[in-house]
Design a protein around this motif. Structure first.
Motif, PDB file in Angstrom:
ATOM      1  N   LYS A 114     125.327 -36.299   4.188  1.00 41.75           N
ATOM      2  CA  LYS A 114     125.547 -35.188   5.113  1.00 41.75           C
ATOM      3  C   LYS A 114     125.323 -33.845   4.422  1.00 41.75           C
ATOM      4  O   LYS A 114     124.591 -32.995   4.926  1.00 41.75           O
ATOM      5  N   GLU A 115     125.968 -33.680   3.272  1.00 40.11           N
ATOM      6  CA  GLU A 115     125.856 -32.425   2.517  1.00 40.11           C
ATOM      7  C   GLU A 115     124.424 -32.176   2.066  1.00 40.11           C
ATOM      8  O   GLU A 115     123.935 -31.050   2.089  1.00 40.11           O
ATOM      9  N   LYS A 118     122.255 -30.985   4.815  1.00 36.85           N
ATOM     10  CA  LYS A 118     122.482 -29.572   5.107  1.00 36.85           C
ATOM     11  C   LYS A 118     121.640 -28.673   4.204  1.00 36.85           C
ATOM     12  O   LYS A 118     121.123 -27.649   4.628  1.00 36.85           O
ATOM     13  N   LYS A 121     116.572 -28.797   4.804  1.00 36.86           N
ATOM     14  CA  LYS A 121     116.266 -28.772   6.241  1.00 36.86           C
ATOM     15  C   LYS A 121     115.236 -29.836   6.635  1.00 36.86           C
ATOM     16  O   LYS A 121     115.265 -30.385   7.727  1.00 36.86           O
TER      17      LYS A 121
END
Ligand SMILES: Nc1ncnc2c1ncn2[C@@H]1O[C@H](COP(=O)(O)OP(=O)(O)O)[C@@H](O)[C@H]1O
Ligand SMILES: [Mg+2]
Length: 234
Positions: A114-115, A118, A121
């Protein structure tokens, strides 16, 4: 704390010595640069440290444990991320499949996905694109993202800016800074072009003909005249 300690490493191919007694270390959270001309032995050194090439002599400690001679897959399992000079992505798989593969190969990769998404892109925006159809710079970014997913404390990057346009090189610098600051990952950045190292590393080692010939704080080693020499010599 010393994260990686390489002592008197000797390695080569067949009977030819290429790395001739190299020692360096990486502190937790530190960025170090390895700079040197084409053929100096940067890739060979990295491969010997990462277990792709069996060291002939010397010692490698990772988090205080002796990992000398461990095969590459075991070192990867310990959470050392690797961005190879080329071939870091599987060209026939999609962006999403590449990043998921990296996550599946690491112990805690799933948690980090997830991180990492982020920060890069491209993972969302291009998720169904076949990796081989990305530009060189985009493939490099994907390769860095994959290594980050697999890394717990250390990433080793082999010429991450090679062949990239200046704008893309700038993006690589930004992303490396974030990986170090936001993820707390130590970096070893090998480059022929000193610019990325100049902007990211705290300490630099200059490697020539398989030996470290000079070491010091980045601004003491990479002076303007060194940069000029490099660009004139190109
Ligand atoms: N697979 C190989 N077999 C034999 N010699 C090699 C191999 N790979 C690299 N070398 C030699 O090792 C030396 C160092 O190469 P390399 O580690 O790729 O340097 P760098 O990454 O700094 O450009 C060069 O002389 C190169 O020709
Ligand atoms: Mg190389």
């Amino acid at each position: 704390m010393k994260l990686l300690v390489v002592t008197d490493l000797v390695a080569g191919y067949g009977k030819t010595v290429v790395i001739n007694g190299v020692s360096f270390d990486v502190e937790l959270g530190q960025v170090i640069g390895l700079i040197g001309p084409n053929g100096a032995g940067k890739t060979t050194l990295i491969k010997a440290v990462l277990g792709y090439l069996k060291p002939w002599r010397g010692k490698i400690l990772y988090e205080g444990n002796d990992v000398t001679g461990l095969p590459a897959h075991k070192l990867a399992r310990l959470g050392i991320g690797y961005v190879p000079e080329r071939g870091g992505v599987l060209r026939t798989l999609t962006v999403r499949e590449n990043i998921e593969l990296a996550a599946s190969m690491s112990k805690h990769g799933g948690d980090k996905l997830k991180e990492v998404t982020k920060l890069f892109k491209i993972i969302e925006e291009r998720k169904t694109q076949i990796a081989g159809t990305l530009s060189g710079g985009e493939q490099k970014m994907l390769s860095i993202a994959m290594a980050l997913v697999m890394a717990s404390k250390l990433m080793i990057l082999d010429e991450p800016s090679a062949g990239l346009a200046p704008i893309m090189r700038k993006k690589v610098v930004e992303v490396l800074k974030k990986i170090n600051k936001e993820f707390g990952i130590s970096l070893v950045v090998a480059e022929q072009d000193p610019t990325v190292v100049l902007e990211t590393a705290e300490v630099v080692h200059v490697i020539e003909m398989g030996s470290i010939v000079k070491s010091g704080k980045t601004h003491e080693i990479i002076k303007p005249e060194v940069l000029k020499e490099y660009y004139l010599g190109m």
